[in-house]
Scaffold this active site. Structure first.
Site, PDB file in Angstrom:
ATOM      1  N   SER A  76       0.856  -1.199   0.000  1.00 52.76           N
ATOM      2  CA  SER A  76       0.000   0.000   0.000  1.00 52.76           C
ATOM      3  C   SER A  76       0.885   1.240   0.000  1.00 52.76           C
ATOM      4  CB  SER A  76      -0.886   0.027   1.240  1.00 52.76           C
ATOM      5  OG  SER A  76      -1.578   1.260   1.288  1.00 52.76           O
ATOM      6  N   LYS A  88       2.320  -3.580   6.003  1.00 50.99           N
ATOM      7  CA  LYS A  88       2.626  -3.384   4.579  1.00 50.99           C
ATOM      8  C   LYS A  88       4.087  -2.975   4.381  1.00 50.99           C
ATOM      9  CE  LYS A  88      -1.479  -4.294   2.813  1.00 50.99           C
ATOM     10  NZ  LYS A  88      -1.740  -5.415   1.894  1.00 50.99           N
ATOM     11  N   TYR A 138      -1.549  -1.570  10.240  1.00 51.87           N
ATOM     12  CA  TYR A 138      -1.647  -1.786   8.791  1.00 51.87           C
ATOM     13  C   TYR A 138      -0.382  -1.305   8.088  1.00 51.87           C
ATOM     14  CZ  TYR A 138      -3.383  -1.339   3.983  1.00 51.87           C
ATOM     15  OH  TYR A 138      -3.539  -1.434   2.622  1.00 51.87           O
TER      16      TYR A 138
HETATM   17  N1  LIG Z   1      -8.634  -0.698  -2.280  1.00 48.39           N
HETATM   18  C1  LIG Z   1      -7.625   0.181  -2.155  1.00 48.39           C
HETATM   19  O1  LIG Z   1      -7.756   1.382  -2.447  1.00 48.39           O
HETATM   20  C2  LIG Z   1      -6.271  -0.320  -1.650  1.00 48.39           C
HETATM   21  C3  LIG Z   1      -5.251   0.633  -1.437  1.00 48.39           C
HETATM   22  C4  LIG Z   1      -4.012   0.180  -0.980  1.00 48.39           C
HETATM   23  C5  LIG Z   1      -3.788  -1.177  -0.771  1.00 48.39           C
HETATM   24  N2  LIG Z   1      -4.799  -2.076  -0.965  1.00 48.39           N
HETATM   25  C6  LIG Z   1      -4.527  -3.493  -0.719  1.00 48.39           C
HETATM   26  O2  LIG Z   1      -5.034  -4.246  -1.808  1.00 48.39           O
HETATM   27  C7  LIG Z   1      -5.510  -5.506  -1.341  1.00 48.39           C
HETATM   28  C8  LIG Z   1      -6.960  -5.696  -1.773  1.00 48.39           C
HETATM   29  O3  LIG Z   1      -7.722  -4.634  -1.286  1.00 48.39           O
HETATM   30  P1  LIG Z   1      -9.304  -4.520  -1.563  1.00 48.39           P
HETATM   31  O4  LIG Z   1      -9.684  -3.122  -1.266  1.00 48.39           O
HETATM   32  O5  LIG Z   1      -9.632  -5.102  -2.889  1.00 48.39           O
HETATM   33  O6  LIG Z   1      -9.861  -5.460  -0.379  1.00 48.39           O
HETATM   34  P2  LIG Z   1     -11.320  -6.067  -0.143  1.00 48.39           P
HETATM   35  O7  LIG Z   1     -11.610  -5.935   1.313  1.00 48.39           O
HETATM   36  O8  LIG Z   1     -12.305  -5.522  -1.127  1.00 48.39           O
HETATM   37  O9  LIG Z   1     -11.087  -7.615  -0.509  1.00 48.39           O
HETATM   38  C9  LIG Z   1     -10.192  -8.388   0.235  1.00 48.39           C
HETATM   39  C10 LIG Z   1     -10.510  -9.852   0.021  1.00 48.39           C
HETATM   40  O10 LIG Z   1      -9.578 -10.594   0.833  1.00 48.39           O
HETATM   41  C11 LIG Z   1     -10.302 -11.644   1.473  1.00 48.39           C
HETATM   42  N3  LIG Z   1      -9.640 -12.020   2.723  1.00 48.39           N
HETATM   43  C12 LIG Z   1      -9.475 -11.266   3.838  1.00 48.39           C
HETATM   44  N4  LIG Z   1      -8.862 -11.989   4.793  1.00 48.39           N
HETATM   45  C13 LIG Z   1      -8.627 -13.220   4.269  1.00 48.39           C
HETATM   46  C14 LIG Z   1      -8.041 -14.403   4.773  1.00 48.39           C
HETATM   47  N5  LIG Z   1      -7.577 -14.480   6.027  1.00 48.39           N
HETATM   48  N6  LIG Z   1      -7.955 -15.473   3.955  1.00 48.39           N
HETATM   49  C15 LIG Z   1      -8.446 -15.430   2.685  1.00 48.39           C
HETATM   50  N7  LIG Z   1      -9.013 -14.333   2.153  1.00 48.39           N
HETATM   51  C16 LIG Z   1      -9.107 -13.237   2.940  1.00 48.39           C
HETATM   52  C17 LIG Z   1     -11.693 -11.061   1.738  1.00 48.39           C
HETATM   53  O11 LIG Z   1     -12.659 -12.097   1.925  1.00 48.39           O
HETATM   54  C18 LIG Z   1     -11.932 -10.250   0.477  1.00 48.39           C
HETATM   55  O12 LIG Z   1     -12.556 -11.003  -0.543  1.00 48.39           O
HETATM   56  C19 LIG Z   1      -5.319  -5.508   0.171  1.00 48.39           C
HETATM   57  O13 LIG Z   1      -4.111  -6.170   0.496  1.00 48.39           O
HETATM   58  C20 LIG Z   1      -5.234  -4.022   0.520  1.00 48.39           C
HETATM   59  O14 LIG Z   1      -4.499  -3.791   1.698  1.00 48.39           O
HETATM   60  C21 LIG Z   1      -6.038  -1.672  -1.402  1.00 48.39           C
END
Ligand SMILES: NC(=O)c1ccc[n+]([C@@H]2O[C@H](COP(=O)([O-])OP(=O)(O)OC[C@H]3O[C@@H](n4cnc5c(N)ncnc54)[C@H](O)[C@@H]3O)[C@@H](O)[C@H]2O)c1
Length: 220
Positions: A133, A150, A146
């Site tokens: 992130s 990361k 968090y």
């Molecule tokens: N969305 C953003 O703007 C953003 C920004 C920076 C970083 N990220 C990173 O990108 C990644 C995805 O983010 P997102 O927003 O799509 O997340 P989200 O919450 O929409 O989806 C995350 C998925 O991970 C699954 N999950 C969570 N814990 C789990 C576990 N223990 N075992 C198996 N599956 C598990 C959940 O069921 C879900 O389907 C994450 O690592 C997040 O930190 C996202």
């Protein structure tokens, strides 16, 4: 070229689903591992292998990989995308909060990568992509565990790159950002194009890097 196979964690929704669909569109055979069932993702990908399991559980990871190998025979790309990002004031953050975030965001990529490695080595070519992130660089104060998880994932990626280089396997991180302090979140295509670049056949010399995709809101 041999058809490549990819495992995407957290593929039920969000970025993981976008990554899985984009890899499938590029001709990869794709499996997803998520705590949740993945009907939406499965509906978008022909021959999708839906693995329901917890990325923090070694047994469930092993069983998932066995199912993937039974179906596809090989594994080349692992996208460690599953993550959690609860926000809380630092002083209210409990030890259990800290451990849970560390387990999902940092320990799980280690467990999944280590379990997948024998298959990538057998394939003689591989890509590990860890979704970090850009918040690591802006460091919002309500997300202390968090950010730590990361930042750890970025360090893991750097060290892993050298450990895996002898096998023709690269390890890189993608750091998605939110733009203007959260006024705009990155659109999936902004991140999908980076993923496809990292896993490309021509990216053999790109390893140990963190690609910060944050629209100019943060810099490395
Ligand atoms: N969305 C953003 O703007 C953003 C920004 C920076 C970083 N990220 C990173 O990108 C990644 C995805 O983010 P997102 O927003 O799509 O997340 P989200 O919450 O929409 O989806 C995350 C998925 O991970 C699954 N999950 C969570 N814990 C789990 C576990 N223990 N075992 C198996 N599956 C598990 C959940 O069921 C879900 O389907 C994450 O690592 C997040 O930190 C996202």
């Amino acid at each position: 070229m041999e058809t490549r196979t990819a495992l995407v964690t957290g593929a039920a929704q969000g970025l993981g689903q976008e990554f899985a669909v984009a890899l499938a569109a590029r001709g990869y055979r794709v499996a997803g591992l998520d705590l949740a069932p993945q009907p939406e993702t499965a509906a978008k990908i022909l021959d999708y292998v839906e693995l329901v399991g917890d990325v923090t559980d070694e047994t469930q990871i092993g069983e998932g990989l066995e199912r993937l190998i039974d179906r596809f025979g090989t594994l080349h790309v692992v996208v460690n995308n599953a993550g959690i990002y609860p926000a809380k004031p630092f002083e209210e953050t409990t030890a259990d909060d800290w451990r849970r975030i560390m387990r999902v965001n940092l320990e799980a990529p280690f467990l999944v990568t280590r379990a997948a490695l024998p298959y990538l080595k057998a394939a003689g070519w591989g890509r590990i992509v860890n979704i970090a992130s850009a918040a690591v660089f802006s460091a919002p104060p309500t997300m202390v565990p968090y950010i730590a998880s990361k930042a750890g994932l970025i360090g893991f990626t750097r060290a892993l790159a050298g450990a895996l280089a002898p096998y023709g396997i690269t390890a890189n991180a993608i750091a998605p950002g939110t733009v203007d302090g959260g006024l705009r979140t990155p659109e999936p295509p902004d991140l999908v194009s980076t993923l496809l670049y990292v896993v490309d056949e021509g990216s053999d010399f790109l390893t140990g890097q963190t690609l910060n995709v944050s629209g100019g809101s943060t810099y490395l």
